[in-house]
Write a protein that holds these residues in place. Sequence first.
Motif, PDB file in Angstrom:
ATOM      1  N   VAL A  22       0.921  -1.124   0.040  1.00  0.00           N
ATOM      2  CA  VAL A  22      -0.142   0.010  -0.064  1.00  0.00           C
ATOM      3  C   VAL A  22       0.865   1.353  -0.056  1.00  0.00           C
ATOM      4  O   VAL A  22       0.660   2.201  -0.743  1.00  0.00           O
ATOM      5  N   ALA A  23       1.860   1.276   0.755  1.00  0.00           N
ATOM      6  CA  ALA A  23       2.858   2.541   1.074  1.00  0.00           C
ATOM      7  C   ALA A  23       3.368   2.485  -0.530  1.00  0.00           C
ATOM      8  O   ALA A  23       3.810   3.621  -0.869  1.00  0.00           O
ATOM      9  N   ASP A 189     -11.199 -10.022   6.296  1.00  0.00           N
ATOM     10  CA  ASP A 189     -10.860 -11.301   6.553  1.00  0.00           C
ATOM     11  C   ASP A 189     -10.020 -11.677   5.334  1.00  0.00           C
ATOM     12  O   ASP A 189     -10.644 -11.365   4.368  1.00  0.00           O
ATOM     13  N   THR A 190      -8.875 -11.777   5.494  1.00  0.00           N
ATOM     14  CA  THR A 190      -7.916 -11.940   4.122  1.00  0.00           C
ATOM     15  C   THR A 190      -7.834 -13.676   3.807  1.00  0.00           C
ATOM     16  O   THR A 190      -7.233 -13.788   2.927  1.00  0.00           O
ATOM     17  N   GLU A 196      -2.914  -9.162  -3.366  1.00  0.00           N
ATOM     18  CA  GLU A 196      -3.031  -7.929  -4.138  1.00  0.00           C
ATOM     19  C   GLU A 196      -4.530  -7.492  -4.040  1.00  0.00           C
ATOM     20  O   GLU A 196      -4.830  -6.429  -4.050  1.00  0.00           O
ATOM     21  N   GLN A 197      -5.227  -8.390  -3.706  1.00  0.00           N
ATOM     22  CA  GLN A 197      -6.990  -8.156  -3.633  1.00  0.00           C
ATOM     23  C   GLN A 197      -6.826  -7.383  -2.364  1.00  0.00           C
ATOM     24  O   GLN A 197      -7.826  -6.470  -2.253  1.00  0.00           O
ATOM     25  N   LEU A 203      -6.411   0.522  -0.861  1.00  0.00           N
ATOM     26  CA  LEU A 203      -6.280   1.501  -1.636  1.00  0.00           C
ATOM     27  C   LEU A 203      -7.803   2.115  -2.177  1.00  0.00           C
ATOM     28  O   LEU A 203      -7.848   3.418  -2.272  1.00  0.00           O
ATOM     29  N   GLU A 204      -8.794   1.259  -2.357  1.00  0.00           N
ATOM     30  CA  GLU A 204     -10.015   1.939  -2.599  1.00  0.00           C
ATOM     31  C   GLU A 204     -10.622   2.598  -1.421  1.00  0.00           C
ATOM     32  O   GLU A 204     -11.141   3.825  -1.528  1.00  0.00           O
TER      33      GLU A 204
END
Length: 212
Positions: A22-23, A189-190, A196-197, A203-204
């Motif tokens: 993300v960074a 919950d990943t 990437e999802q 990011l959204e």
Amino acid sequence: MALIITIDGVAASGKSSVARRVAEELRLPFVSSGLLYRAATVLALRESLDLSDGAALLAALEHFSPRLIPDAAGNRVLVGTDDLTGALHTAEVDAHVSQVSQHPPLRRWVREQLRLLPPPFVVEGRDMGSAVFPEAAVKYYLTARPEVRARRRGAERDLSVEQIEWALRERDRQDAAQSAPAEGAVLLDTSDMNLEQVVERILEGVRAWADR
Ligand SMILES: Nc1ncnc2c1ncn2[C@@H]1O[C@H](COP(=O)(O)OP(=O)(O)O)[C@@H](O)[C@H]1O
Ligand SMILES: Nc1ccn([C@H]2C[C@H](O)[C@@H](COP(=O)(O)OP(=O)(O)O)O2)c(=O)n1
């Protein structure tokens, strides 16, 4: 107010990998708060300190003054010119870091170090969105099923997935006090998402905040 994005969550939920990506996408520094607790643990083990003695542990931190360097490629921890980073992610540190991180004086020391960092940045840990940066604009909390997390960490430790899952469940229990999701944090919950999802979901959220 400069942008702070907090990504908290349980062990091996993907916090560091997601925060780094993300960074990278946002061209911001990222900060891994857990490395300071891991560094405190390495120093305590090397000095054969009593891990139940918060005053001795704090004295060691103040004496050695480990410094967290938020490198984009992966944070580093230096003690003087010695780079401690390579010693931070071991099963032995995993087994003791929760006990070390329980001490309030150590948590205050870590909080003071982190609050010296100039925003904007992405910061990951357990209590970044609650105790350390409650003012953060965007807060996420990552979880995943223990067996999924054990499989993911399996590539990084020379232990069986069963041993890793047991150790993760034990650390979840020990870390529970400082690991509650921050108010307003978005829970992800990943377990059934690839890296990437997860990154895209966050990011959204940042884009939605920027367009508010
Ligand atoms: N959503 C995901 N899907 C698959 N692998 C992941 C995912 N998130 C993280 N990983 C991988 O799992 C391992 C642990 O992730 P890490 O970011 O170190 O977790 P944490 O910082 O929460 O302990 C790393 O190898 C990472 O690349
Ligand atoms: N903000 C934080 C970050 C980590 N900790 C503690 C709890 C964790 O078991 C250890 C190590 O954290 P770290 O994020 O490096 O560990 P994992 O990547 O989740 O395996 O430190 C904490 O109490 N508060």
